[in-house]
Design an enzyme around this catalytic site. Structure first.
Site, mmCIF file in Angstrom:
data_model
loop_
_atom_site.group_PDB
_atom_site.id
_atom_site.type_symbol
_atom_site.label_atom_id
_atom_site.label_comp_id
_atom_site.label_asym_id
_atom_site.label_seq_id
_atom_site.Cartn_x
_atom_site.Cartn_y
_atom_site.Cartn_z
ATOM 1 C CE LYS A 179 -1.696 2.880 2.878
ATOM 2 N NZ LYS A 179 -1.684 4.085 2.032
ATOM 3 N N GLY A 232 7.304 5.812 7.633
ATOM 4 C CA GLY A 232 6.416 6.967 7.696
ATOM 5 C C GLY A 232 6.647 7.699 9.003
ATOM 6 C CB SER A 233 4.625 10.228 10.726
ATOM 7 O OG SER A 233 3.408 9.517 10.771
ATOM 8 N N GLY A 237 3.535 5.123 12.881
ATOM 9 C CA GLY A 237 4.273 3.891 13.187
ATOM 10 C C GLY A 237 3.927 3.355 14.567
ATOM 11 C CD GLU A 253 13.897 1.836 9.514
ATOM 12 O OE1 GLU A 253 14.353 2.891 10.009
ATOM 13 O OE2 GLU A 253 14.271 0.715 9.886
ATOM 14 C CB CYS A 287 13.314 10.303 7.005
ATOM 15 S SG CYS A 287 14.350 9.189 6.062
ATOM 16 C CD GLU A 388 9.884 13.905 10.822
ATOM 17 O OE1 GLU A 388 8.765 13.408 11.006
ATOM 18 O OE2 GLU A 388 10.801 13.330 10.198
HETATM 19 P P1 NAD Z 1 2.614 8.911 7.184
HETATM 20 O O1 NAD Z 1 2.975 8.256 8.480
HETATM 21 O O2 NAD Z 1 1.514 9.877 7.194
HETATM 22 O O3 NAD Z 1 2.215 7.791 6.112
HETATM 23 C C1 NAD Z 1 3.106 6.779 5.674
HETATM 24 C C2 NAD Z 1 2.305 5.633 5.064
HETATM 25 O O4 NAD Z 1 1.585 4.985 6.107
HETATM 26 C C3 NAD Z 1 1.244 6.072 4.054
HETATM 27 O O5 NAD Z 1 1.131 5.078 3.049
HETATM 28 C C4 NAD Z 1 -0.013 6.127 4.893
HETATM 29 O O6 NAD Z 1 -1.195 5.988 4.144
HETATM 30 C C5 NAD Z 1 0.210 4.933 5.808
HETATM 31 N N1 NAD Z 1 -0.464 4.986 7.091
HETATM 32 C C6 NAD Z 1 -0.634 6.074 7.896
HETATM 33 N N2 NAD Z 1 -1.312 5.706 9.011
HETATM 34 C C7 NAD Z 1 -1.549 4.379 8.918
HETATM 35 C C8 NAD Z 1 -2.226 3.430 9.740
HETATM 36 N N3 NAD Z 1 -2.764 3.762 10.901
HETATM 37 N N4 NAD Z 1 -2.299 2.144 9.322
HETATM 38 C C9 NAD Z 1 -1.742 1.761 8.151
HETATM 39 N N5 NAD Z 1 -1.116 2.626 7.310
HETATM 40 C C10 NAD Z 1 -1.014 3.913 7.691
HETATM 41 O O7 NAD Z 1 3.968 9.549 6.620
HETATM 42 P P2 NAD Z 1 4.177 10.411 5.293
HETATM 43 O O8 NAD Z 1 3.618 11.783 5.516
HETATM 44 O O9 NAD Z 1 3.758 9.638 4.103
HETATM 45 O O10 NAD Z 1 5.790 10.496 5.256
HETATM 46 C C11 NAD Z 1 6.527 11.389 6.015
HETATM 47 C C12 NAD Z 1 7.096 10.727 7.255
HETATM 48 O O11 NAD Z 1 7.845 9.584 6.890
HETATM 49 C C13 NAD Z 1 8.057 11.616 8.020
HETATM 50 O O12 NAD Z 1 7.781 11.511 9.389
HETATM 51 C C14 NAD Z 1 9.422 11.026 7.690
HETATM 52 O O13 NAD Z 1 10.420 11.246 8.654
HETATM 53 C C15 NAD Z 1 9.101 9.579 7.561
HETATM 54 N N6 NAD Z 1 10.094 8.876 6.767
HETATM 55 C C16 NAD Z 1 10.966 8.044 7.403
HETATM 56 C C17 NAD Z 1 11.950 7.393 6.678
HETATM 57 C C18 NAD Z 1 12.909 6.453 7.360
HETATM 58 O O14 NAD Z 1 13.495 5.618 6.684
HETATM 59 N N7 NAD Z 1 13.090 6.549 8.662
HETATM 60 C C19 NAD Z 1 12.046 7.577 5.301
HETATM 61 C C20 NAD Z 1 11.129 8.427 4.677
HETATM 62 C C21 NAD Z 1 10.147 9.075 5.413
#
Ligand code: NAD
Length: 487
Positions: A179, A232-233, A237, A253, A287, A388
């Protein structure tokens, strides 16, 4: 809103491209020009997710038994297809995410390289044998795939992060439900298409688009899902992690608040360049992006002068324009969040010495453009120093000693990446020990990581489980069985 014909893209379940059972759709728009609709995608629901997981479950036994060389051939073929179409896919990625088209092309090519890397590494990933006292017994470990893996990815590196999860999952014999972020579904479609065209058997890779609130829970709680790999965030996570069963393997991550230390002996020009490149490339939406600069008092003035000079030379605009260094923020939520933190910086008493304004006229009229912002006299307890932001905002914090700088650097919840600018070998090596970060650099940007080296964070930047990337990136996707054979 749609003025020209816009293509509709489907989910990919059990080898078929199909519409969502919900019959609902959503649009992906260009953040540099919100009147430009990039594509129409399936607003999936739990029925789709259930079908995808069931298809992946059914396909698992055969895929787990498929010869590794055959699995590798599919990854290599998909890599070749991505390389062939890299220029077109880069344009699509720029349209939906906003990054410069050169960066987008590098990302597509890097993803192809990731598929090739795991095609090789995965074929030699194996267990160990253990000496023992019984001459008629051999003891060894074997690595086996887990089963169905849910892959959930963000929009900032929408194909390379997906590739570094999907490739090691597939090569080790797992099946996948993928997804992507709803901001970047098109480039995700392209990755799935490449694997489909490369001959991935039906059900081995499945793909659903849609809102996390509609599909997220089942993706992480369905009993057939044996592992969840998420980027993601930290907030999302943490939520996902708390929903997963204790026997579901998780890899998260997450966010960062990455510091760059500028020491008194630093090459100041280099320090300013590393700050600009680490903090403002990808519009600060990496990130590992530099978001705090902790600078020694005696060089602060010289550093600030260079930093402002270099920042003011950055061209802001569409990722299709030559020489543009700062594109739009990826979506409206990002825009609001960045502007909110710029206000927080002012409210908390830091000095905004450069930028920080939203751009709305001329070429910027229909996009999410913000000038890069530099704050000085930031205190370690300010919100812009702690939380962040994920945008082009740099907080400069002054320190008197190395010890103070390290204490400030470590005084956050995150620990993803960190760097120091110094010519002193002793300070540099001390820093690699003292800093709380999963990636530590000296005289390099906080951003950037190799395909063949481990990647992941400490503290709230990762779950303390498995690293991604490199050979160790395969560990998450396999379980160890210890075998005693007597004869
Ligand atoms: P986000 O957490 O909003 O979403 C990431 C993904 O998770 C999306 O596909 C979203 O639809 C899905 N998602 C969100 N909530 C969910 C849930 N409850 N259940 C299942 N899926 C869910 O993050 P974003 O805005 O897409 O990306 C930015 C964030 O990602 C920043 O915090 C950044 O630091 C982080 N990031 C981390 C790394 C790393 O390797 N550490 C790399 C890139 C981005």
């Amino acid at each position: 809103m749609i003025t020209t014909k816009v293509e509709t893209f489907n989910n990919y379940i059990n080898g078929e491209w199909q519409e969502s059972a919900s019959q609902k759709k959503f649009y992906s728009v260009n953040p540099a020009n919100t009147g430009d609709v990039v594509g129409v995608f399936q607003a999936s629901n739990e029925t789709d997710v259930k079908q995808a997981i069931e298809a992946a479950s059914k396909a698992f036994p055969d895929w787990a038994k498929t010869a590794p060389s055959k699995r590798a051939a599919i990854l290599n073929k998909a890599a070749a297809l991505l390389e062939e179409k890299a220029a077109t896919y880069a344009e699509e990625l720029t349209r939906e995410e906003g990054k410069h088209v050169n960066d987008a092309k590098n990302e597509v090519l890097r993803s192809a390289q990731t598929l090739r890397y795991y095609a090789v590494e995965g074929q030699s990933f194996t267990g160990e044998t253990f000496p023992n006292d019984d001459p008629n017994m051999r003891v060894s470990t074997e690595r086996e795939p887990l089963g169905v893996v849910s892959v959930i990815t963000p929009w900032n590196f929408p194909i390379s992060i997906a590739a570094r999860k999907i490739a090691p999952a597939l090569i080790t014999g797992n099946t996948v439900v993928f997804k992507p972020s709803s901001d970047t579904p098109l480039i995700a479609v392209r990755l799935v298409e490449a694997l489909h065209d490369a001959g991935i058997p039906k059900g081995v890779l499945n793909f659903v688009t849609g809102k996390a609130s509609d599909v997220g829970d089942l993706l992480v709680t369905h009993p057939a899902v044996k592992a969840v790999t998420f980027t993601g965030s930290t907030a999302a996570g943490e939520g996902i992690h708390s929903k997963c069963s204790f026997i579901t393997r998780t890899q998260m991550e997450l966010g960062g608040k990455n510091p760059l230390l500028v020491m008194e002996d630093a090459d100041i020009d280099l320090a300013a360049t590393l700050t600009v490149n680490g903090g403002f490339s990808l519009t600060g939406q990496a990130c590992t992006g530099t978001s705090r600069v902790i600078v020694m008092k005696e060089v602060k003035e010289a550093f600030m002068e260079k930093l402002i000079e270099k920042t003011s030379a950055l061209r802001i605009g569409s990722g299709f324009e030559e020489g543009v260094k700062i594109g739009p923020l990826a979506n409206e939520k990002q825009l609001k969040n960045v502007l909110k933190y710029i206000e927080f910086g002012k409210e908390d008493g830091a000095d905004l010495v450069y930028g920080g304004e939203r751009l709305t006229s001329g070429e910027y009229e229909k996009g999410y453009f913000v000038q890069p912002a530099i704050f000085t006299n930031v205190k370690p307890n300010h919100r812009i120093a702690k939380e962040e932001i994920f945008g082009p905002v740099i907080a400069v914090i002054e320190a008197d000693t190395y010890e103070e700088a390290i204490a400030i650097a470590n005084d956050v919840d995150y620990g993803l990446s960190a760097s120091i600018v110094t010519n002193n070998l002793k300070t540099a090596s001390q820093f690699t020990k003292d800093i709380q970060a999963g990636t530590v650099k000296v005289n390099r940007t906080t951003t950037g990581n190799l395909i063949n080296a481990p990647f992941g964070g400490l503290k709230q930047s990762s779950t303390a489980t498995f690293r991604e990337s490199g050979r160790v990136g395969l560990e998450f996707f396999t379980q160890v069985k210890t075998v005693y054979i007597g004869y």
